[in-house]
Design an enzyme around this catalytic site. Structure first.
Site: not given
Ligand code: NDP
Length: 275
Positions: A62, A66, A78, A128, A130-131, A151-153
């Site tokens: 965790t 990661k 993959e 957008a 890692g999750a 996404n914000r960015t």
């Protein structure tokens, strides 16, 4: 002989993994010991080396390790390669097999536990990071009619579309573009970390369908600002990420031990009511 597993993270005091895996082991009659490792921030590799040298068979990984686990692996699936991150390791001799079960846990929870098939449905993914990245391949495998990443960015959402376009139909937009659009979605997934700080992504209520599902990845916090917004809009199906957490653990357990545990009782034990 008792086989050794553990979860590694930092901080790690909050982890539910020992409870989940010891319940799975009892339920399936597997002889395992499951520990907790608070890895030093600059010492992931040495810590894992020591665990393996002491006979460790596998790890759940965790935050913030990661990406370290991704780099440590010798054999990536993959799904892990595309996610760019790893949340489970399996050690066999010199080989380090690596997988990312977060997204698979998410789709299993939505489709099997909540009974909400995504095939042919319109899915909106907020975030957008890692999750979100790990969720894309499993969501696309469900063959939704549309998958929109906001996404914000904004550039990060477009980068994900470019990377995953071979695996299905998906598109990206900014929050202002989403607000200006009349579209509604059957499944809206909050894969941002906004709720951890009690914040709300700037999502417009019109995107939520009353007959749809609002899914929050953060778990154990009751009604987050996002779920509260969905409830106020009349969305009847609300869920947080506790089922995702338990399902990804079950996938790792089955990968390690060759037997899939039942997740229902553990999800019930860990569920915090959405009030
Ligand atoms: P990351 O740090 O990689 O990404 C965070 C994302 O949230 C980014 O897209 C970021 O946007 C966005 N974000 C943060 N704050 C806001 C805000 N106020 N408004 C809009 N967008 C915001 O985190 P992860 O992807 O690893 O994790 C996301 C969440 O999922 C976490 O809360 C985590 O706890 C949860 N999670 C739950 C799991 C489960 O099993 N239930 C498993 C894994 C994660 P930007 O790119 O613009 O910074």
């Amino acid at each position: 002989m008792t086989d050794k597993y553990a979860v590694i993270g930092n901080p790690i005091g909050h982890t539910k993994s020992p409870l989940i895996h010891s319940t799975f082991a009892r339920q399936t009659g597997q002889d395992i010991a499951y520990g907790v490792i608070e890895g030093p921030l600059d010492g992931f590799c040495q810590t894992v080396d020591s665990f393996r040298a002491a006979g460790g068979c596998g790890l759940n990984v965790t935050a913030p390790f990661k990406l370290d686990a991704f780099a440590y692996a010798t054999d990536l699936t993959e799904q892990a390669q595309l996610a760019g991150a790893v949340n489970a390791l399996k050690f066999e001799g010199d080989q380090v097999f690596a997988q990312n079960f977060d997204g698979i846990g998410l789709t299993r929870d939505i489709v099997h536990n909540l009974g909400f098939p995504m095939q042919g449905k319109r899915v909106l993914l907020l975030g957008a990071g890692g999750a979100a990245r790990g969720a894309l391949l499993p969501i696309l495998a469900q063959q939704p009619a549309k998958l929109l990443i906001v996404n914000r960015t904004e550039s990060k959402a477009h980068a994900l579309v470019a990377q995953f376009s071979n695996f299905g139909e998906l598109a990206a937009a900014s929050y202002p573009e989403l607000s200006a659009s009349p579209e509604t979605f059957d499944v809206v997934i909050n894969a941002t970390s906004a709720s951890l700080r009690g914040e709300l992504p700037p999502v417009h209520t019109d995107v939520l369908s009353p007959d749809g599902l609002a899914y929050e990845l953060v778990y154990g916090k009751g009604l987050t600002p996002f779920l509260r917004l969905a409830q106020g809009t009349g969305v009847r199906r609300l869920a947080d990420g506790v089922g995702m957490l338990v399902e990804q653990a079950a996938e790792a357990f089955a990968w390690w031990r060759g037997v899939r545990p039942d997740t229902r009782t553990v999800i019930t034990t860990l569920t915090v009511p959405l009030v």
